[in-house]
Design a protein around this motif. Structure first.
Motif, short mmCIF file in Angstrom:
data_model
loop_
_atom_site.label_atom_id
_atom_site.label_comp_id
_atom_site.label_asym_id
_atom_site.label_seq_id
_atom_site.Cartn_x
_atom_site.Cartn_y
_atom_site.Cartn_z
N ASP A 216 0.79 -1.22 0.00
CA ASP A 216 0.00 0.00 0.00
C ASP A 216 0.83 1.28 0.00
N THR A 217 2.14 1.20 0.14
CA THR A 217 3.01 2.38 0.10
C THR A 217 4.38 1.97 -0.45
N PRO A 218 5.22 2.96 -0.81
CA PRO A 218 6.60 2.64 -1.16
C PRO A 218 7.54 2.79 0.03
N PHE A 219 6.98 2.77 1.24
CA PHE A 219 7.77 2.93 2.46
C PHE A 219 8.18 1.54 2.94
N LEU A 220 9.47 1.35 3.15
CA LEU A 220 9.98 0.00 3.41
C LEU A 220 10.20 -0.32 4.88
N SER A 221 10.23 0.67 5.75
CA SER A 221 10.47 0.38 7.17
C SER A 221 10.06 1.57 8.01
N ALA A 222 10.12 1.36 9.32
CA ALA A 222 9.83 2.45 10.25
C ALA A 222 10.78 3.61 10.06
N ASN A 223 12.02 3.31 9.64
CA ASN A 223 13.03 4.34 9.48
C ASN A 223 12.63 5.35 8.43
N ASP A 224 12.31 4.89 7.22
CA ASP A 224 11.96 5.86 6.19
C ASP A 224 10.53 6.38 6.37
N ARG A 225 9.64 5.59 6.99
CA ARG A 225 8.29 6.12 7.25
C ARG A 225 8.34 7.33 8.16
N SER A 226 9.29 7.34 9.08
CA SER A 226 9.43 8.46 9.99
C SER A 226 9.67 9.76 9.22
N ARG A 227 10.54 9.71 8.22
CA ARG A 227 10.81 10.90 7.41
C ARG A 227 9.66 11.22 6.47
N TRP A 228 9.03 10.19 5.90
CA TRP A 228 7.89 10.42 5.02
C TRP A 228 6.76 11.14 5.76
N ILE B 122 1.83 5.57 -3.28
CA ILE B 122 2.68 4.77 -4.16
C ILE B 122 3.18 5.61 -5.34
N TYR B 123 2.27 6.27 -6.01
CA TYR B 123 2.63 7.04 -7.21
C TYR B 123 3.47 8.26 -6.85
N VAL B 124 2.96 9.11 -5.97
CA VAL B 124 3.67 10.34 -5.62
C VAL B 124 4.96 10.02 -4.86
N GLY B 125 4.91 9.01 -4.00
CA GLY B 125 6.09 8.65 -3.23
C GLY B 125 7.23 8.21 -4.12
N ARG B 126 6.94 7.42 -5.14
CA ARG B 126 7.99 6.97 -6.06
C ARG B 126 8.57 8.13 -6.85
N VAL B 127 7.72 9.07 -7.25
CA VAL B 127 8.22 10.24 -7.99
C VAL B 127 9.18 11.05 -7.12
N ILE B 128 8.79 11.30 -5.87
CA ILE B 128 9.65 12.06 -4.96
C ILE B 128 10.95 11.30 -4.71
N LEU B 129 10.82 10.00 -4.48
CA LEU B 129 12.01 9.18 -4.20
C LEU B 129 12.99 9.24 -5.36
N TRP B 130 12.48 9.17 -6.58
CA TRP B 130 13.37 9.24 -7.75
C TRP B 130 14.02 10.62 -7.83
N LEU B 131 13.26 11.67 -7.59
CA LEU B 131 13.77 13.03 -7.73
C LEU B 131 14.85 13.36 -6.69
N VAL B 132 14.78 12.74 -5.53
CA VAL B 132 15.79 13.05 -4.51
C VAL B 132 16.96 12.07 -4.51
N ASN B 133 16.70 10.80 -4.77
CA ASN B 133 17.75 9.79 -4.63
C ASN B 133 18.62 9.63 -5.86
N VAL B 134 18.03 9.66 -7.05
CA VAL B 134 18.83 9.45 -8.25
C VAL B 134 19.84 10.58 -8.48
N PRO B 135 19.45 11.85 -8.39
CA PRO B 135 20.47 12.91 -8.51
C PRO B 135 21.52 12.84 -7.40
#
Length: 522
Positions: free
Chosen positions: A39-51, A130-143
């Motif tokens: 139901d989300t692209p969040f993989l653990s409590a660690n990244d959910r905290s920041r999300w 899922i949709y918006v989270g993946r877009v944000i994740l790509w925009l911050v992590n890939v660069p």
């Protein structure tokens, strides 16, 4: 081994190809990343905290994450935003609220990215995670990953001559560390490593090309940002300053200015979020003394009188007391929104203190009896040291290319330039300082960084350790057996990394294998 120009090998093309492949692998993983429940692209409590913080800032204009903790997912009994990496304290409105335990600077920056995405796409992260989270994740992590790859490879290219060594090191940068698994989830380790790579590149470049103040300001911003994401990395930030004092004194003012800018942002966001200059995870003890009571077990009326005398309650205030995670401390709650700690002393008196244990709240995971697995903490420092180096969370056992690192530090005695020998000395010193820091932590903190694919707290050293192995790689390149040894080390490191590409928030494959063998309790 002839150099690149003699062999006609387009080394820049090799670098580009490796970087493109690495970024493509990460992009593909981000495009499909999803939680276990789907139901989300969040993989653990660690990244959910920041999300939670990112969503709260943009959608509610606050750092308080209370509304997201109870949100329901596809399954009504599932809370996809819930996290154990949180703290609770009194907010600006006088009420008790939950907040992420992570320093707020990085989520605040990422919230700016989310703000742009939400205004462009017209979607909320909380409605379409899922949709918006993946877009944000790509925009911050890939660069960010691109910065790490590019700066590290360019720095190594300037200190090596053998084509084989250049290619080996570039492959190690792209695929030999655990940074690729950490690139498919929101975390502080990737930006810390990228920032360290920027400072490394600027310093190495300055030894060959005149470098202006703008470059050194950028180095200071990167050095400060490394420490903002990995607090023990402050040692390296200081060591960079000391190194510049020795070899590039004119660069020190601009570098220091950059560090101060990041420091100001770090403390400002902490204050805005928590009304404290200290990061939330440092609030784990007793607060300032209010008064001393003559009774070891004062009644509610006696507590009320003491609080009224200090203008912290009124005669009509409701006083509630209850246990806390510290056996010697009683929680005192006034009108359901102010907390104090009553500390019982052995001499028959007690102290009333302000509440400063933000991890102590109802249902907290961080109390004795609730923590599980590695979170319980390792009692033996000797065992902890063994496992963090060559054991199930081992720096060397999970990433075998780091076995060349100690040999690289012996380059202090080589014929390399004085500046490069000093840089190696600084990296070696920072490595020892940080390793000892984690080794000397109290038992509750000796948890290897929790459930993650490696000893993640020292992952930001990746560009610096890759620089340290440049010398050994050059030496091995002239010997057929040496090249085969390097191939084996790189192959083992890439295999270890690839096993972890599902995401960083899982136990190391060695840990799981040892559990399968029955060497560790499940």
């Amino acid at each position: 081994m002839k150099d690149a120009s003699e062999k006609g090998i387009p080394i820049a093309g090799v670098y580009t190809l490796l970087i493109v492949i690495a970024l493509s692998v990460v992009s593909g993983r981000i495009a499909t990343v999803i939680s276990r429940e789907g139901d989300t692209p969040f993989l653990s409590a660690n990244d959910r905290s920041r999300w939670c913080t990112i969503a709260a800032l943009v959608e509610n204009g606050t750092y308080q994450i209370d509304p997201f903790l109870e949100r329901r997912g596809i399954k009504q009994n599932r809370r996809p935003w819930a996290t154990i990496d949180l703290v609770r304290h009194r907010g600006r409105d006088g009420q008790l609220h939950y907040y992420s335990s992570k320093p707020p600077l990085l989520p605040t920056i990422y919230a700016g990215v989310y703000w742009c995405v939400s205004r462009t796409m017209g979607m909320w992260l909380s409605d379409h995670p899922i949709y918006v989270g993946r877009v944000i994740l790509w925009l911050v992590n890939v660069p960010t990953l691109l910065v790490f790859l590019l700066c590290t490879i360019l720095a190594l290219d300037r200190v090596t001559h053998s084509v084989w060594a250049k290619c080996f090191l570039a492959a190690s940068v792209c695929f030999g560390t655990m940074l690729l698994p950490f690139s498919v989830a929101l975390n502080n380790h990737l930006p810390a490593a990228a920032s360290a790579a920027v400072v490394l590149f600027i310093f190495v470049r300055s030894l060959q090309v005149p470098t202006g103040h703008r470059w050194w300001l950028l180095a200071g911003l990167a050095g400060g940002f490394t420490a903002a994401n990995e607090l023990p990395a402050l040692s390296m930030t200081v060591f960079w300053g000391g190194l510049l004092l020795l070899v590039q004194r004119r660069a020190l003012p601009a570098y220091s200015a950059g560090v101060l800018v990041v420091a100001a942002a770090f403390f400002a966001t902490n204050w805005i979020a928590h009304q404290s200059l200290r990061p939330p995870y440092t609030h784990r003890g007793d607060g300032a003394l209010i008064t001393t009571l003559d009774q070891a077990e004062p009644t509610d009326d006696q507590l009320r009188s003491a609080l009224v005398a200090e203008d912290l309650a009124s005669e009509q205030s409701q006083i509630e007391t209850g246990p806390s995670r510290d056996p010697r401390r009683t929680r005192v709650v006034v009108d359901g929104k102010q907390q104090f700690g009553l500390i019982r002393n052995a001499d028959g008196v007690s102290q009333l203190r302000h509440w400063d244990d933000w991890y102590d709240y109802p249902s907290s995971y961080w109390v004795d009896g609730k923590r599980r697995g590695v979170d319980v903490g390792e009692p033996s420092r000797l065992v902890y040291f063994a496992n963090m180096t060559v054991g199930h969370y081992g720096i060397f056992s999970l990433t075998p290319i780091w076995l060349l690192m100690p040999i690289g530090f012996l380059g202090l005695l080589s014929s390399r330039s004085t500046e490069l020998r000093l840089l190696l000395a600084v990296i070696a010193l920072a490595t020892v300082v940080c390793a000892v820091f984690y080794l000397l932590r109290p038992e509750i903190d000796r948890n290897y960084g929790g459930v993650s694919v490696c000893f993640r707290w020292m992952l930001w050293f990746a560009p610096l350790w890759l620089f340290a192995i440049a010398g050994p790689a050059e030496w091995l390149s002239d010997r057929p057996w040496g090249r085969w040894l390097a191939y084996v080390l790189l192959a083992a490191s890439v295999t270890s990394m690839s096993i972890s590409l599902d995401g960083p928030w899982q136990s190391p494959w060695l840990y799981r294998f040892w559990q399968y063998l029955g060497w560790l309790a499940p």
